[in-house]
Write an enzyme that holds these catalytic residues in place. Structure first.
Site, PDB file in Angstrom:
ATOM      1  N   HIS A   1     -10.692   4.043  -1.278  1.00 61.02           N
ATOM      2  CA  HIS A   1     -11.254   2.720  -1.573  1.00 61.02           C
ATOM      3  C   HIS A   1     -12.556   2.861  -2.368  1.00 61.02           C
ATOM      4  CE1 HIS A   1      -9.150   1.489   2.388  1.00 61.02           C
ATOM      5  NE2 HIS A   1      -8.479   0.899   1.426  1.00 61.02           N
TER       6      HIS A   1
ATOM      7  N   LYS B   1      -0.821  -5.487  12.239  1.00 61.66           N
ATOM      8  CA  LYS B   1      -1.853  -4.439  12.318  1.00 61.66           C
ATOM      9  C   LYS B   1      -2.811  -4.754  13.462  1.00 61.66           C
ATOM     10  CE  LYS B   1      -1.948  -3.222   7.400  1.00 61.66           C
ATOM     11  NZ  LYS B   1      -2.774  -3.033   6.192  1.00 61.66           N
TER      12      LYS B   1
ATOM     13  N   ARG C   1      -1.584   3.500  -5.519  1.00 64.87           N
ATOM     14  CA  ARG C   1      -1.555   4.930  -5.190  1.00 64.87           C
ATOM     15  C   ARG C   1      -0.260   5.602  -5.595  1.00 64.87           C
ATOM     16  NH1 ARG C   1      -2.420   4.005   0.837  1.00 64.87           N
ATOM     17  NH2 ARG C   1      -1.126   2.272   0.146  1.00 64.87           N
TER      18      ARG C   1
ATOM     19  N   SER D   1      -5.616   3.893   5.311  1.00 61.80           N
ATOM     20  CA  SER D   1      -6.426   3.662   6.510  1.00 61.80           C
ATOM     21  C   SER D   1      -5.644   3.991   7.772  1.00 61.80           C
ATOM     22  CB  SER D   1      -6.898   2.206   6.542  1.00 61.80           C
ATOM     23  OG  SER D   1      -7.722   1.947   5.445  1.00 61.80           O
TER      24      SER D   1
HETATM   25  N1  COA Z   1      -7.239   4.239  -1.413  1.00 61.45           N
HETATM   26  C1  COA Z   1      -6.905   4.384  -0.125  1.00 61.45           C
HETATM   27  N2  COA Z   1      -6.143   3.519   0.547  1.00 61.45           N
HETATM   28  C2  COA Z   1      -5.694   2.435  -0.123  1.00 61.45           C
HETATM   29  C3  COA Z   1      -6.013   2.218  -1.464  1.00 61.45           C
HETATM   30  C4  COA Z   1      -6.824   3.186  -2.131  1.00 61.45           C
HETATM   31  N3  COA Z   1      -7.139   3.074  -3.406  1.00 61.45           N
HETATM   32  N4  COA Z   1      -5.411   1.065  -1.854  1.00 61.45           N
HETATM   33  C5  COA Z   1      -4.761   0.597  -0.793  1.00 61.45           C
HETATM   34  N5  COA Z   1      -4.928   1.421   0.272  1.00 61.45           N
HETATM   35  C6  COA Z   1      -4.314   1.305   1.594  1.00 61.45           C
HETATM   36  C7  COA Z   1      -5.114   0.535   2.574  1.00 61.45           C
HETATM   37  O1  COA Z   1      -6.011   1.351   3.283  1.00 61.45           O
HETATM   38  C8  COA Z   1      -4.047  -0.014   3.472  1.00 61.45           C
HETATM   39  O2  COA Z   1      -3.659   1.024   4.363  1.00 61.45           O
HETATM   40  P1  COA Z   1      -3.037   0.726   5.788  1.00 61.45           P
HETATM   41  O3  COA Z   1      -1.856  -0.158   5.585  1.00 61.45           O
HETATM   42  O4  COA Z   1      -2.731   2.097   6.241  1.00 61.45           O
HETATM   43  O5  COA Z   1      -4.139   0.061   6.576  1.00 61.45           O
HETATM   44  C9  COA Z   1      -2.872  -0.252   2.543  1.00 61.45           C
HETATM   45  O6  COA Z   1      -3.089   0.597   1.446  1.00 61.45           O
HETATM   46  C10 COA Z   1      -2.735  -1.655   2.055  1.00 61.45           C
HETATM   47  O7  COA Z   1      -3.988  -1.995   1.478  1.00 61.45           O
HETATM   48  P2  COA Z   1      -4.329  -3.387   0.855  1.00 61.45           P
HETATM   49  O8  COA Z   1      -3.588  -3.610  -0.398  1.00 61.45           O
HETATM   50  O9  COA Z   1      -5.803  -3.466   0.796  1.00 61.45           O
HETATM   51  O10 COA Z   1      -3.715  -4.389   1.859  1.00 61.45           O
HETATM   52  P3  COA Z   1      -4.377  -4.956   3.106  1.00 61.45           P
HETATM   53  O11 COA Z   1      -3.271  -5.253   4.045  1.00 61.45           O
HETATM   54  O12 COA Z   1      -5.459  -4.069   3.588  1.00 61.45           O
HETATM   55  O13 COA Z   1      -5.012  -6.325   2.521  1.00 61.45           O
HETATM   56  C11 COA Z   1      -4.917  -8.446   1.287  1.00 61.45           C
HETATM   57  C12 COA Z   1      -4.166  -7.257   1.882  1.00 61.45           C
HETATM   58  C13 COA Z   1      -6.136  -8.829   2.088  1.00 61.45           C
HETATM   59  C14 COA Z   1      -5.351  -8.057  -0.098  1.00 61.45           C
HETATM   60  C15 COA Z   1      -3.867  -9.592   1.248  1.00 61.45           C
HETATM   61  O14 COA Z   1      -3.291  -9.744   2.520  1.00 61.45           O
HETATM   62  C16 COA Z   1      -4.454 -10.908   0.805  1.00 61.45           C
HETATM   63  O15 COA Z   1      -4.639 -11.141  -0.363  1.00 61.45           O
HETATM   64  N6  COA Z   1      -4.767 -11.800   1.784  1.00 61.45           N
HETATM   65  C17 COA Z   1      -5.391 -13.101   1.518  1.00 61.45           C
HETATM   66  C18 COA Z   1      -4.440 -14.258   1.802  1.00 61.45           C
HETATM   67  C19 COA Z   1      -3.662 -14.603   0.565  1.00 61.45           C
HETATM   68  O16 COA Z   1      -4.197 -14.985  -0.448  1.00 61.45           O
HETATM   69  N7  COA Z   1      -2.335 -14.440   0.680  1.00 61.45           N
HETATM   70  C20 COA Z   1      -1.431 -14.630  -0.439  1.00 61.45           C
HETATM   71  C21 COA Z   1      -1.274 -13.345  -1.185  1.00 61.45           C
HETATM   72  S1  COA Z   1       0.143 -13.428  -2.228  1.00 61.45           S
END
Ligand code: COA
Length: 177
Positions: A22, A49, A98, A136
């Site tokens: 991140h 989660k 990724r 994560s």
């Molecule tokens: N390096 C390391 N890990 C990464 C990464 C990077 N560059 N990019 C993503 N990850 C990992 C995260 O740690 C996470 O791991 P985990 O599943 O083991 O915890 C996974 O990839 C998913 O990450 P992310 O894309 O950040 O998803 P999230 O579930 O953490 O968050 C939101 C998702 C918040 C972006 C999404 O739910 C959202 O937009 N919510 C708002 C509500 C909304 O508008 N909804 C409509 C969307 S269409």
């Protein structure tokens, strides 16, 4: 709200916890934009989660990890991501990719977000090769089973995870870790 000539981007995620992967995306985003707002998803955002850290704790860890980046701020994410982004005068959402496995989910989200607000676009940065296996949930599993977190998370996060394991408070003093 951003000044009209400022290029602002929002970097969303749950960051439970923030990893070096991140941080790499934040640092690269901070070099491309005048300002980056990290939007931290609330504890309730994904019922599948079970968060290790509360939203406040995750924000505190991010604040500590990004202390060297003056144009990065951290806020809790409320409501739709595109509405949050537009309300801050930003037109760009940054995300890290990724592997091919991230693509399908990210494509669906990017298309849905564009349908909701066409003026907000999503910019993908490729994760650096050395971080492409980090997530994560894998970090949480390594920590739970007592493995080393060196090189996977910033040192203050490793310390916070050790404190959580020992049942000690994670945030100390003024809220920074
Ligand atoms: N390096 C390391 N890990 C990464 C990464 C990077 N560059 N990019 C993503 N990850 C990992 C995260 O740690 C996470 O791991 P985990 O599943 O083991 O915890 C996974 O990839 C998913 O990450 P992310 O894309 O950040 O998803 P999230 O579930 O953490 O968050 C939101 C998702 C918040 C972006 C999404 O739910 C959202 O937009 N919510 C708002 C509500 C909304 O508008 N909804 C409509 C969307 S269409």
């Amino acid at each position: 709200m951003a000044a009209p000539d400022q290029r602002v981007a929002v970097y969303p995620g749950s960051f439970d916890p923030v990893t070096v992967g991140h941080l790499d995306i934040v640092e690269r985003g901070a070099a491309l934009f005048d300002r980056i707002i990290i939007a931290v998803a609330p504890d309730s955002s994904n019922p599948d989660k079970r968060p290790l850290f509360t939203t406040e704790e995750r924000m505190g860890l991010l604040r500590g990890a990004c202390a060297h980046l003056p144009n990065v701020s951290i806020e809790p994410l409320q409501g739709l991501l595109v509405d949050f982004t537009a309300a801050r005068g930003a037109r760009v959402i940054i995300k890290g990719l990724r592997a091919v496995s991230d693509f399908e989910y990210e494509l669906a989200m990017a298309l849905m977000n564009r349908r909701l607000r066409p003026e907000v676009d999503t910019l993908y940065l490729m994760a650096s090769a050395e971080h492409s296996f980090i997530s994560s949930s894998l970090v949480r599993e390594v920590a739970r089973l007592g493995g080393s977190l060196a090189g996977l998370v910033p040192p203050l996060v490793a310390q916070a995870m050790a404190s959580r394991r020992e049942g000690e408070p994670v945030l100390r003093g003024s809220g920074t870790v």
